[in-house]
Design an enzyme around this catalytic site. Structure first.
Site, short mmCIF file in Angstrom:
data_model
loop_
_atom_site.label_atom_id
_atom_site.label_comp_id
_atom_site.label_asym_id
_atom_site.label_seq_id
_atom_site.Cartn_x
_atom_site.Cartn_y
_atom_site.Cartn_z
N HIS A 93 -7.46 7.11 -2.71
CA HIS A 93 -7.95 6.00 -1.75
C HIS A 93 -7.29 5.15 -0.65
O HIS A 93 -7.70 4.62 0.17
CB HIS A 93 -8.70 4.93 -2.70
N ASP A 94 -5.87 5.22 -0.47
CA ASP A 94 -5.15 4.59 0.41
C ASP A 94 -4.20 5.61 1.19
O ASP A 94 -3.10 5.05 1.67
CB ASP A 94 -4.33 3.39 -0.22
N ARG B 218 3.10 3.79 -5.34
CA ARG B 218 2.99 2.97 -6.87
C ARG B 218 1.53 2.38 -6.80
O ARG B 218 1.03 2.30 -8.00
CB ARG B 218 4.14 1.87 -6.88
N HIS C 15 0.86 -1.17 0.00
CA HIS C 15 -0.06 -0.03 0.03
C HIS C 15 0.78 1.36 0.03
O HIS C 15 1.07 1.97 1.19
CB HIS C 15 -1.10 -0.02 1.08
N ALA D 191 -2.68 -18.07 -2.92
CA ALA D 191 -3.35 -16.67 -2.54
C ALA D 191 -4.10 -16.03 -3.76
O ALA D 191 -5.01 -15.49 -3.28
CB ALA D 191 -2.13 -16.06 -2.23
N GLN D 192 -3.65 -16.50 -4.91
CA GLN D 192 -4.57 -15.97 -6.03
C GLN D 192 -5.69 -16.41 -6.82
O GLN D 192 -6.64 -16.06 -7.05
CB GLN D 192 -3.25 -15.56 -6.98
ZN ZN Z 1 -5.91 0.37 -2.43
#
Ligand code: ZN
Length: 519
Positions: free
Chosen positions: A296-297, A259, A256, A457-458
């Site tokens: 947003h983050d 980038r 987070h 995980a994906q």
């Molecule tokens: Zn995000």
């Protein structure tokens, strides 16, 4: 005591005995409490022989008399006759010797047994001592570990206080963070080639290729290219300052970070072009979509909402456990916009600012994955009829779905671009789960370095979250299927192949419940 014995002797019987050889008369006196053996020995003594001789006693009629305390009394005229039948003196000695030997043997055996027991007990005792010593050492070590952990916790806590860790403290009181640390001259101007300008609109854009300053220039270009500078009457210098300030308020998290902000905004920019969103919404709404993506983050601490809530951080307390991070990102965004020098909306009227503020807030808050099902279900129900772009509520839902798509769109990108992000995300997850383990907090399996692998995980996330969401949006914008859903299917197949190759443990499907914050 002497008196007692005398009294006792008063009850004694007189018994006259005589021996065969000498015919001597002797009186013997014994107590009625004497044993038969005592009387036998007394008779032997009176007869002048060893007590080991076999004696028999007869009365004047020749009848055998039993030598016992209850034998009948006699008189001087009716003496008992004592016969010494086996006067072998050796027999008594050998009997004594045998008894002695047996006694000695018995004592030896007991002594050996005692020695044996003593050695066994001593062995067991020393084993017990060793165990006690080891256990004691363990206890000491455990105590030391506990002390070390508590010291480390204290140090972290102190460090957090010094450097303002927002997992504990909110940044809102820290005005310094919101002020610019460098000004525009430190932000070089880049001339973008036509090729880059076109490439920037594609979901295939290589986001790893650019330095932070270049990303700033690319973001700046998007605002100009979409005519947002004109739409909101922005001062171009304010736009530069605002972007610089936003960049400074993203932290160096593995995932987070700035980038990621650039990635999400670039994907939004790509979707605006792919879906020709200007045909369906106003520039103001496109400006809201792009600005919400950029912000947003903001100031993401690298630990998700679950951590914030479980660790009872300042953020969780401030926002009552309701999307603490998203509320914080949004608050930091408007803190930046509250400074006229970095307010890109300083030239809009009050009503426009109100709409912009409400729109950005709604979109940033929609990135909390805890709300995934709620938002997707609401969007699906609106798609069930004829979707009305003119209806504010319907359009707002679409905008929320769009920012959600962009936030978790890494797997839409080519493999070379998307795969490094998985490592970044896992690194951030593992940081969190390590800290949770250290602090005794619950650990989500998908964040546990002992349980998760890249494909596991994906796969679940692509199959159960990404593909269904993008397929739903493709019903409204069919171009999305070939450009975005197809790469997702390819990514899913690739990870499934990878999983088979590595014979990894079964996948842990990631749902909205396990991925609490946006990627
Ligand atoms: Zn995000």
């Amino acid at each position: 005591m002497e008196n007692c014995r005398l009294t006792s002797w008063a009850d004694a019987y007189d018994t006259k005995t005589s021996t065969q050889q000498a015919i001597i008369e002797e009186n013997i006196v014994f107590s009625k409490h004497s044993s038969s053996r005592d009387i036998h020995d007394l008779v032997a003594q009176a007869a002048g022989c060893s007590k080991y001789c076999a004696l028999t006693m007869k009365d004047t009629n020749g009848a055998h008399v039993s030598m016992s305390p209850t034998m009948p009394c006699n008189t001087p005229s009716t003496p008992y006759k004592v016969h010494i039948t086996q006067p072998t003196s050796n027999q008594g000695d050998s009997e004594v010797l045998t008894q002695l030997m047996s006694h000695v043997a018995d004592q030896f055996s007991k002594a050996f047994k005692v020695e044996e027991m003593r050695s066994e007990i001593s062995t067991r005792l020393s084993a017990l001592e060793r165990k006690l010593e080891i256990e004691g050492l363990k206890a000491v070590e455990i105590e030391k570990c506990k002390k070390d952990i508590s010291e480390i916790k204290d140090q972290i806590w102190t460090a957090q206080k010094k450097f303002v860790d927002f997992n504990r403290m909110s940044s809102l009181s820290d005005e310094r963070k919101i002020c610019l640390k460098r000004d525009i001259p430190a932000y070089p101007k880049y001339t973008l080639s036509d090729e880059t300008i076109d490439y920037l609109k594609q979901p295939t854009f290589d986001i790893w290729h650019w330095e932070p300053n270049e990303m700033l220039s690319l973001l700046e270009h998007m605002y100009h290219e979409l005519d947002l500078v004109k739409e909101f009457n922005m001062n171009p210098i304010t736009l530069k300052r605002w972007l610089l300030c936003v960049q400074e308020n993203y932290r160096n998290n593995p995932f987070h970070n700035f980038r990621h902000c650039f990635c999400v905004t670039q994907m939004m920019y790509g979707m605006v072009h792919l879906c020709k969103l200007w045909e369906y919404m106003t520039s103001e709404e496109i400006g809201i979509l792009l600005t919400a993506s950029v912000c947003h983050d903001l100031d993401h601490p690298g630990y998700n909402n679950t951590y914030q809530i479980n660790a009872r951080t300042e953020l969780a307390i401030r926002y009552n456990d309701i999307s603490p991070l998203e509320n914080h990102h949004c608050a930091v965004a408007f803190q930046i916009l509250s400074n006229p020098e970095t307010n890109i909306f300083s030239n809009v009227d009050k009503d426009t600012f109100k709409r912009v503020r409400a729109g950005i807030t709604q979109l940033i808050l929609a990135t909390d994955m805890a709300r995934h099902s709620e938002i997707i279900d609401s969007f699906k129900s609106k798609l069930a009829g004829k979707f009305d772009f003119k209806n504010k509520e319907q359009l707002d839902t679409l905008k929320m779905v769009l920012i959600k798509c962009c936030d978790i769109s890494n797997e839409v990108r080519p493999m070379e671009v998307s795969e490094p992000w998985v490592d970044c995300l896992l690194e951030e997850y593992f940081n969190q789960s390590d800290r949770e383990k250290m602090e005794g907090l619950p650990v989500a399996p998908f964040m546990d370095r002992d349980k998760v692998t890249k494909p596991t995980a994906q796969i679940g996330f692509i199959k159960f979250v990404l593909i269904p969401m993008f397929e739903t949006v493709s019903k409204l914008f069919p171009k999305i299927d070939a450009t975005m859903v197809e790469p997702l299917r390819t990514a899913r197949d690739r990870y499934e192949g990878m999983k088979e190759q590595t014979a990894a443990p079964p996948p842990q499907p990631k749902t909205e419940n396990t991925k609490k914050d946006g990627e």
